[in-house]
Design a protein around this motif. Structure first.
Motif, mmCIF file in Angstrom:
data_model
loop_
_atom_site.group_PDB
_atom_site.id
_atom_site.type_symbol
_atom_site.label_atom_id
_atom_site.label_comp_id
_atom_site.label_asym_id
_atom_site.label_seq_id
_atom_site.Cartn_x
_atom_site.Cartn_y
_atom_site.Cartn_z
ATOM 1 N N HIS A 106 -12.597 0.262 9.705
ATOM 2 C CA HIS A 106 -12.923 1.299 8.739
ATOM 3 C C HIS A 106 -11.902 1.210 7.608
ATOM 4 N N LYS A 107 -12.185 1.825 6.486
ATOM 5 C CA LYS A 107 -11.241 1.931 5.378
ATOM 6 C C LYS A 107 -11.130 3.391 4.976
ATOM 7 N N SER A 108 -10.021 3.732 4.319
ATOM 8 C CA SER A 108 -9.693 5.138 4.101
ATOM 9 C C SER A 108 -9.457 5.474 2.634
ATOM 10 N N ILE A 109 -9.751 6.739 2.330
ATOM 11 C CA ILE A 109 -9.375 7.360 1.065
ATOM 12 C C ILE A 109 -8.485 8.543 1.431
ATOM 13 N N VAL A 110 -7.299 8.630 0.834
ATOM 14 C CA VAL A 110 -6.306 9.610 1.279
ATOM 15 C C VAL A 110 -5.848 10.486 0.122
ATOM 16 N N ARG A 111 -5.288 11.633 0.490
ATOM 17 C CA ARG A 111 -4.590 12.486 -0.473
ATOM 18 C C ARG A 111 -3.114 12.080 -0.439
ATOM 19 N N PRO A 112 -2.622 11.379 -1.447
ATOM 20 C CA PRO A 112 -1.273 10.789 -1.372
ATOM 21 C C PRO A 112 -0.152 11.807 -1.231
ATOM 22 N N ASP A 113 -0.373 13.036 -1.683
ATOM 23 C CA ASP A 113 0.680 14.044 -1.558
ATOM 24 C C ASP A 113 0.764 14.635 -0.156
ATOM 25 N N LEU A 114 -0.176 14.247 0.744
ATOM 26 C CA LEU A 114 -0.183 14.771 2.107
ATOM 27 C C LEU A 114 0.076 13.683 3.144
ATOM 28 N N LEU A 115 0.598 12.542 2.707
ATOM 29 C CA LEU A 115 0.948 11.482 3.647
ATOM 30 C C LEU A 115 2.296 11.775 4.294
ATOM 31 N N ASP A 116 2.495 11.221 5.486
ATOM 32 C CA ASP A 116 3.789 11.332 6.157
ATOM 33 C C ASP A 116 4.875 10.728 5.267
ATOM 34 N N LEU A 117 6.081 11.292 5.317
ATOM 35 C CA LEU A 117 7.170 10.837 4.459
ATOM 36 C C LEU A 117 7.498 9.352 4.661
ATOM 37 N N GLY A 118 7.205 8.831 5.854
ATOM 38 C CA GLY A 118 7.470 7.420 6.116
ATOM 39 C C GLY A 118 6.486 6.485 5.461
ATOM 40 N N LEU A 119 5.384 7.012 4.895
ATOM 41 C CA LEU A 119 4.343 6.209 4.258
ATOM 42 C C LEU A 119 3.799 5.143 5.200
ATOM 43 N N LEU A 120 3.847 5.433 6.492
ATOM 44 C CA LEU A 120 3.406 4.480 7.504
ATOM 45 C C LEU A 120 1.901 4.262 7.404
ATOM 46 N N ASN A 121 1.483 2.997 7.394
ATOM 47 C CA ASN A 121 0.054 2.673 7.391
ATOM 48 C C ASN A 121 -0.189 1.385 8.146
ATOM 49 N N VAL A 122 -1.422 1.190 8.534
ATOM 50 C CA VAL A 122 -1.837 -0.038 9.210
ATOM 51 C C VAL A 122 -2.939 -0.710 8.398
ATOM 52 N N VAL A 123 -2.825 -0.631 7.070
ATOM 53 C CA VAL A 123 -3.773 -1.157 6.098
ATOM 54 C C VAL A 123 -5.058 -0.331 6.072
ATOM 55 N N PHE B 268 0.828 -1.201 0.000
ATOM 56 C CA PHE B 268 0.000 0.000 0.000
ATOM 57 C C PHE B 268 0.867 1.257 0.000
ATOM 58 N N SER B 269 1.987 1.220 0.715
ATOM 59 C CA SER B 269 2.917 2.358 0.673
ATOM 60 C C SER B 269 3.467 2.546 -0.734
ATOM 61 N N HIS B 270 3.792 1.444 -1.379
ATOM 62 C CA HIS B 270 4.293 1.488 -2.742
ATOM 63 C C HIS B 270 3.238 2.061 -3.682
ATOM 64 N N CYS B 271 1.996 1.647 -3.511
ATOM 65 C CA CYS B 271 0.924 2.129 -4.368
ATOM 66 C C CYS B 271 0.657 3.619 -4.126
ATOM 67 N N ALA B 272 0.739 4.050 -2.879
ATOM 68 C CA ALA B 272 0.569 5.480 -2.579
ATOM 69 C C ALA B 272 1.633 6.308 -3.290
ATOM 70 N N LEU B 273 2.844 5.765 -3.364
ATOM 71 C CA LEU B 273 3.939 6.448 -4.044
ATOM 72 C C LEU B 273 3.639 6.575 -5.536
ATOM 73 N N ARG B 274 3.133 5.510 -6.143
ATOM 74 C CA ARG B 274 2.773 5.544 -7.562
ATOM 75 C C ARG B 274 1.578 6.461 -7.804
ATOM 76 N N ALA B 275 0.538 6.321 -6.980
ATOM 77 C CA ALA B 275 -0.697 7.070 -7.192
ATOM 78 C C ALA B 275 -0.495 8.570 -7.006
ATOM 79 N N LYS B 276 0.496 8.945 -6.251
ATOM 80 C CA LYS B 276 0.772 10.359 -6.025
ATOM 81 C C LYS B 276 0.975 11.110 -7.329
ATOM 82 N N GLU B 277 1.514 10.440 -8.325
ATOM 83 C CA GLU B 277 1.786 11.067 -9.608
ATOM 84 C C GLU B 277 0.570 11.110 -10.518
ATOM 85 N N GLU B 278 -0.498 10.359 -10.185
ATOM 86 C CA GLU B 278 -1.645 10.256 -11.081
ATOM 87 C C GLU B 278 -2.970 10.689 -10.467
#
Length: 595
Positions: free
Chosen positions: A471-488, A378-388
């Motif tokens: 619960h599940k989340s929808i996020v703004r990928p450009d505003l995530l913490d630099l560590g891309l920390l998540n708990v799914v 999911f961290s990897h996908c957030a990194l990719r999705a940030k560009e799109e």
């Protein structure tokens, strides 16, 4: 034959000497290229070579960055005869993953070849004593230039580390001395992925054993970049400091000489080192690596120039049959782009994804062979999705958004509730505070069924637990913490931003979690989250990640089809049958797509 001809033939039959090899035109060209690259990097303040490590590394600088099989001088001759060159071998608990330096066609019939070596005291006297052949388990495209092949573990006394690949029926093998230095990385500890993000690189590493769900101390970590196609032990390393470290994600600065033009580092190998041992006498350990740096911005620019408002990322294993219903329905709610991370499926999911993409759903599949890495995925996908994407949702293929108010109010033309999910996130795209939207989940049970429902989970499962779970989340990928920390279920946000909890009356997720036993049993055997305990393990039995009362064995409990049923909820079913079903046939859109 005169003496001159005999001398000429003798020279042709003699193997190349060390001097002849290193002064061939190809070698001179490589040396000249390497010298030019050194001049280019001479302004870099980061040290070059092993001397840059303090304290010193406990292993040679490039032996872990480059596979011995792909960098030996002898191997460069053998590739003319063997088109399949294995870059890396990774040992998993139940198979060996081969990473190849080229794309492999699915139609090719391949075999895994194993070698048994005589382990004498004198390494020069080792001899190949036997060969074993087994069919490959599967093949897949990994990225733009590499493929992966899965082989069974070796039988008897053969070496899984020495597994090779050949065309079925091909006779002969490389000389045994190409096998003696061959190694395989253990999945317990290896850097496996890396991507650019601005002036930093994000490296995904297994085996750091950091605290789950916590940010770790980055001062103990470094990133190391190495040139490709250099003989081991004579390579160039650039070293930079880690900026953030969390779970399996290490973010480091790019080398200074490359920051102004980061595309130059595309495809370069990268790994991570960390301090270990006694605090007074620490040792810097270099992690083995199969990771190459990729630029997701360049890939995104090829697909589109304008960002999508709403994208979705998920990780799947053998859920091809559930994909159509989930994507068709949520595309109607406004999802514009899909990232499907395929975690070793063998149910032809690639064909389903291709069909959906051809139908205009903008779906892509990413082969993700790394087991128990859902958080990292999911961290990897957030990194990719940030560009799109402006927003990206993270939820599973058995989870469906439901808008009770929107679905029952006719406003203007079109179906009620159309694009509800996209409109929801768009309202917060310019927010200065909200960077994540959380929606609670209602868990549905088998609803009295004994076999999978023909029309899909949204129609078949209608009885659920009363209180929400998770619960599940929808996020703004450009505003995530630099560590891309998540708990799914959610991510850690940058300082100053917060999440918004959706009221249940406005939005809810129907989580078809406890399906018929035939379907649920597959989930029992396969947990993909890194920090979620497997159901087979005798621990944490009270967790909400478990099925209450199931225990640790995949034995169908008594009256499974009647369990988890406290409230009959037909809201989404009634809506879909009223507005989505074909008036003549009663069929739903995803049923038509599967014909």
């Amino acid at each position: 034959m005169d003496s001159g001809q005999r001398r000429k033939r003798k020279r042709l039959g003699r193997p190349l000497s060390y001097t002849q090899f290193f002064f061939s035109p190809r070698t001179l060209f490589l040396c000249l290229s390497f010298f030019v690259f050194l001049l280019f990097l001479s302004s870099d303040r980061f040290s070059i070579g092993a001397s840059s490590f303090h304290p010193a590394l406990s292993t040679s600088t490039l032996s872990l960055l480059y596979s011995s099989a792909s960098n030996s001088i002898l191997d460069s001759f053998s590739t003319r005869l063997h088109p399949f060159r294995v870059e890396h071998r990774i040992l998993f608990p139940d198979h060996v993953l081969l990473m190849m330096n080229r794309k492999i066609r699915r139609s090719q019939e391949l075999e895994c070849v194993y070698y048994k070596l005589f382990n004498g005291s004198d390494e020069r006297k080792r001899q190949l004593v036997d060969v074993q052949v087994q069919p490959v388990l599967s093949t897949d495209v990994y990225d733009v230039s590499r493929s992966i092949v899965r082989c069974p573990l070796a039988r008897f006394n053969f070496s899984s580390a020495a597994v090779d690949l050949r065309q079925r029926g091909e006779m002969g093998s490389r000389n045994w001395y190409l096998r003696i230095n061959q190694t395989a990385h253990s999945w317990d500890k290896v850097a496996y992925e890396a991507g650019l993000d601005g002036d930093t690189v994000v490296v995904f590493v297994k085996g750091l054993n950091l605290r789950p769900h916590k940010i770790s101390d980055p001062t103990r970590f470094r990133c190391h970049f190495g040139l490709r196609n250099l003989d081991k032990g004579n390579g160039l390393l650039l070293t930079t400091k880690a900026v953030t470290v969390a779970q399996e994600v290490v973010r480091c600065l790019l080398p200074r000489s490359i920051r102004n033009n980061p595309e130059k580092i595309q495809g370069v190998r990268v790994t991570v080192s960390h301090l270990t041992g006694h605090i007074r006498h620490p040792v810097r350990m270099l992690v083995p690596s199969v990771a190459r740096v990729r630029s997701y911005r360049a890939e995104a620019q090829k697909r589109n120039r304008v960002k999508h408002e709403l994208c979705v990322c998920t990780m799947v294993w053998n859920q091809a049959s559930a994909l159509r219903e989930w994507i068709v329905y949520h595309a109607w709610l406004g999802v514009e782009r899909w990232f499907i991370y395929d975690n070793n499926s063998d149910d032809d999911i690639e064909k389903v994804v291709q069909d959906l993409d051809l139908q205009g759903y903008n779906v892509s599949r990413k082969s993700w062979p790394w087991i128990k890495t859902q958080e990292a995925g999911f961290s990897h996908c957030a990194l990719r999705a940030k560009e799109e994407c402006n927003w990206v949702g993270f939820f599973d293929v058995d989870e469906f958004f439901y808008f009770p108010n929107e679905f029952h109010s006719q406003l203007g033309s079109g179906l009620p509730g159309e694009n509800s999910l996209k409109s929801l996130v768009a309202n917060f795209s310019s927010s200065n505070t909200v960077a994540e939207i959380r929606t609670a989940c209602h868990s549905f049970g088998p609803s009295g069924l004994s076999s999978p429902p023909n029309q899909g989970v949204t129609i078949g499962y209608t009885c659920r637990l009363q209180s929400p779970e998770r619960h599940k989340s929808i996020v703004r990928p450009d505003l995530l913490d630099l560590g891309l920390l998540n708990v799914v279920h959610h991510f850690q946000l940058q300082e100053g931003y917060e999440h918004l909890n959706m009221p249940e009356s406005s939005a809810i997720i129907n989580h078809y979690k406890y399906q018929v036993w035939e379907t649920f049993k597959a989930k029992f055997f396969r947990r993909v989250a890194t920090y979620v305990v497997d159901w087979q393990e005798d621990q944490n039995k009270g967790s909400k990640d478990r099925a209450p009362g199931l225990g640790t064995e995949a034995i169908e409990p008594v009256n499974w089809r009647l369990r988890f049923c406290e409230v009959w909820d037909t809201g989404l079913k009634d809506f879909l049958l009223s507005y989505f079903a074909d008036p003549a046939t009663g069929m739903l859109p995803w049923e038509k797509s599967s014909l």
